[in-house]
Write a protein that holds these residues in place. Structure first.
Motif, short mmCIF file in Angstrom:
data_model
loop_
_atom_site.label_atom_id
_atom_site.label_comp_id
_atom_site.label_asym_id
_atom_site.label_seq_id
_atom_site.Cartn_x
_atom_site.Cartn_y
_atom_site.Cartn_z
N SER A 228 -1.96 8.54 5.18
CA SER A 228 -1.95 8.22 3.75
C SER A 228 -0.55 7.85 3.29
O SER A 228 -0.37 6.97 2.45
CB SER A 228 -2.50 9.37 2.92
OG SER A 228 -1.62 10.46 2.93
N LEU A 229 0.46 8.48 3.86
CA LEU A 229 1.85 8.14 3.56
C LEU A 229 2.15 6.70 3.99
O LEU A 229 2.73 5.91 3.22
CB LEU A 229 2.78 9.12 4.28
CG LEU A 229 4.26 9.05 3.97
CD1 LEU A 229 4.54 9.66 2.61
CD2 LEU A 229 5.05 9.78 5.04
N LEU A 230 1.72 6.33 5.17
CA LEU A 230 1.95 4.98 5.68
C LEU A 230 1.21 3.93 4.86
O LEU A 230 1.79 2.93 4.42
CB LEU A 230 1.52 4.91 7.15
CG LEU A 230 1.63 3.53 7.81
CD1 LEU A 230 3.08 3.10 7.90
CD2 LEU A 230 0.97 3.55 9.17
N VAL A 231 -0.07 4.16 4.63
CA VAL A 231 -0.88 3.19 3.88
C VAL A 231 -0.40 3.07 2.44
O VAL A 231 -0.31 1.97 1.89
CB VAL A 231 -2.38 3.58 3.95
CG1 VAL A 231 -3.21 2.73 3.02
CG2 VAL A 231 -2.89 3.46 5.38
N SER A 232 -0.03 4.19 1.84
CA SER A 232 0.47 4.15 0.46
C SER A 232 1.81 3.42 0.38
O SER A 232 2.05 2.66 -0.57
CB SER A 232 0.62 5.57 -0.09
OG SER A 232 -0.61 6.22 -0.16
N THR A 233 2.67 3.64 1.35
CA THR A 233 3.97 2.94 1.36
C THR A 233 3.78 1.44 1.51
O THR A 233 4.41 0.64 0.79
CB THR A 233 4.86 3.49 2.49
OG1 THR A 233 5.05 4.88 2.29
CG2 THR A 233 6.20 2.79 2.50
N LEU A 234 2.94 1.03 2.43
CA LEU A 234 2.69 -0.40 2.62
C LEU A 234 2.06 -1.03 1.38
O LEU A 234 2.41 -2.14 0.99
CB LEU A 234 1.80 -0.62 3.85
CG LEU A 234 2.42 -0.27 5.20
CD1 LEU A 234 1.40 -0.41 6.32
CD2 LEU A 234 3.64 -1.14 5.47
N VAL B 114 4.78 9.22 -2.01
CA VAL B 114 5.14 7.81 -2.07
C VAL B 114 5.33 7.35 -3.51
O VAL B 114 6.32 6.69 -3.84
CB VAL B 114 4.08 6.94 -1.36
CG1 VAL B 114 4.28 5.47 -1.65
CG2 VAL B 114 4.12 7.19 0.13
N ILE B 115 4.41 7.69 -4.39
CA ILE B 115 4.51 7.24 -5.78
C ILE B 115 5.76 7.81 -6.44
O ILE B 115 6.48 7.09 -7.15
CB ILE B 115 3.23 7.61 -6.56
CG1 ILE B 115 2.06 6.76 -6.07
CG2 ILE B 115 3.43 7.42 -8.06
CD1 ILE B 115 0.72 7.14 -6.66
N LEU B 116 6.06 9.08 -6.21
CA LEU B 116 7.25 9.69 -6.81
C LEU B 116 8.55 9.10 -6.26
O LEU B 116 9.44 8.72 -7.03
CB LEU B 116 7.24 11.20 -6.60
CG LEU B 116 6.21 11.97 -7.40
CD1 LEU B 116 6.22 13.45 -7.00
CD2 LEU B 116 6.46 11.84 -8.88
N LEU B 117 8.66 9.00 -4.94
CA LEU B 117 9.89 8.47 -4.35
C LEU B 117 10.09 6.99 -4.66
O LEU B 117 11.20 6.58 -5.04
CB LEU B 117 9.90 8.70 -2.84
CG LEU B 117 10.15 10.12 -2.37
CD1 LEU B 117 10.06 10.19 -0.86
CD2 LEU B 117 11.50 10.62 -2.83
N VAL C 246 4.88 -1.37 -1.32
CA VAL C 246 5.82 -2.46 -1.03
C VAL C 246 5.16 -3.81 -1.30
O VAL C 246 5.75 -4.70 -1.91
CB VAL C 246 6.33 -2.35 0.42
CG1 VAL C 246 7.10 -3.59 0.83
CG2 VAL C 246 7.21 -1.12 0.57
N ALA C 247 3.92 -3.98 -0.86
CA ALA C 247 3.21 -5.24 -1.09
C ALA C 247 2.97 -5.48 -2.58
O ALA C 247 3.18 -6.59 -3.09
CB ALA C 247 1.89 -5.25 -0.33
N ALA C 248 2.55 -4.46 -3.30
CA ALA C 248 2.28 -4.61 -4.73
C ALA C 248 3.57 -4.85 -5.51
O ALA C 248 3.59 -5.65 -6.45
CB ALA C 248 1.57 -3.36 -5.26
N GLN C 249 4.65 -4.19 -5.13
CA GLN C 249 5.93 -4.42 -5.82
C GLN C 249 6.44 -5.82 -5.54
O GLN C 249 6.96 -6.48 -6.44
CB GLN C 249 6.96 -3.38 -5.38
CG GLN C 249 8.27 -3.53 -6.12
CD GLN C 249 9.29 -2.49 -5.69
OE1 GLN C 249 8.98 -1.54 -5.00
NE2 GLN C 249 10.53 -2.69 -6.11
N ALA C 250 6.30 -6.29 -4.32
CA ALA C 250 6.72 -7.65 -4.00
C ALA C 250 5.91 -8.67 -4.79
O ALA C 250 6.46 -9.63 -5.36
CB ALA C 250 6.57 -7.91 -2.50
#
Length: 149
Positions: free
Chosen positions: A104-110, A46-49, A113-117
């Protein structure tokens, strides 16, 4: 990369890494070493992509702004496709626990997205580039203001 963009990248990556560390701890407690490896791989993916995607999107916004929205949609589809390819390549692996990886992929992605927003909302970015006030511009404005319409 301008400092504002770096700030957004850091403000999205740090919470994601913290959530990833928690996922690694939970994965290790629940599934042992394979769970921890799955959580690490999911979080790093998630962090890399997402980080690369944010970098590319900011570059597109600066160089070809008229393609920004279309490029954003294409970029997110590409990220999802790359995640699916990764999952398809490692679907039968014994290197890591697949459920811990997926969670972990799901939680990291969410989290990303929330932190970037949140970081983007706090960034106070200009919608238009302000015109620099130069002596030539000031004289032209004064001249056009004195002319009757």
């Amino acid at each position: 990369m301008p400092s504002n963009d770096v700030r957004i990248l850091i403000q999205a990556a740090i919470p994601t890494a913290v959530v990833g560390a928690v996922a690694v701890a939970v994965g290790a407690a629940v599934e042992g070493g394979n769970g921890a490896i799955g959580a690490v791989i999911g979080t790093l993916l998630v962090i890399l992509l997402m980080g690369a995607g944010l970098y590319v999107l900011q570059w597109v916004a600066k160089s070809v702004p008229h393609l920004f929205q279309a490029m954003g949609l294409m970029l997110y589809m590409t990220q999802i496709l790359l995640i699916f390819v990764f999952i398809a390549l490692f679907k039968d692996t014994t290197l890591f626990h697949p459920k811990v990886f997926a969670l972990s992929l799901l939680v990291s992605t969410l989290t990303w997205v929330a932190a970037q927003a949140r970081a983007t909302m706090k960034a106070k970015t200009f919608y238009v580039d302000p015109e620099p006030a130069t002596a030539g511009n000031a004289a032209e404005k004064k001249e056009s203001a004195e002319r009757p319409s």
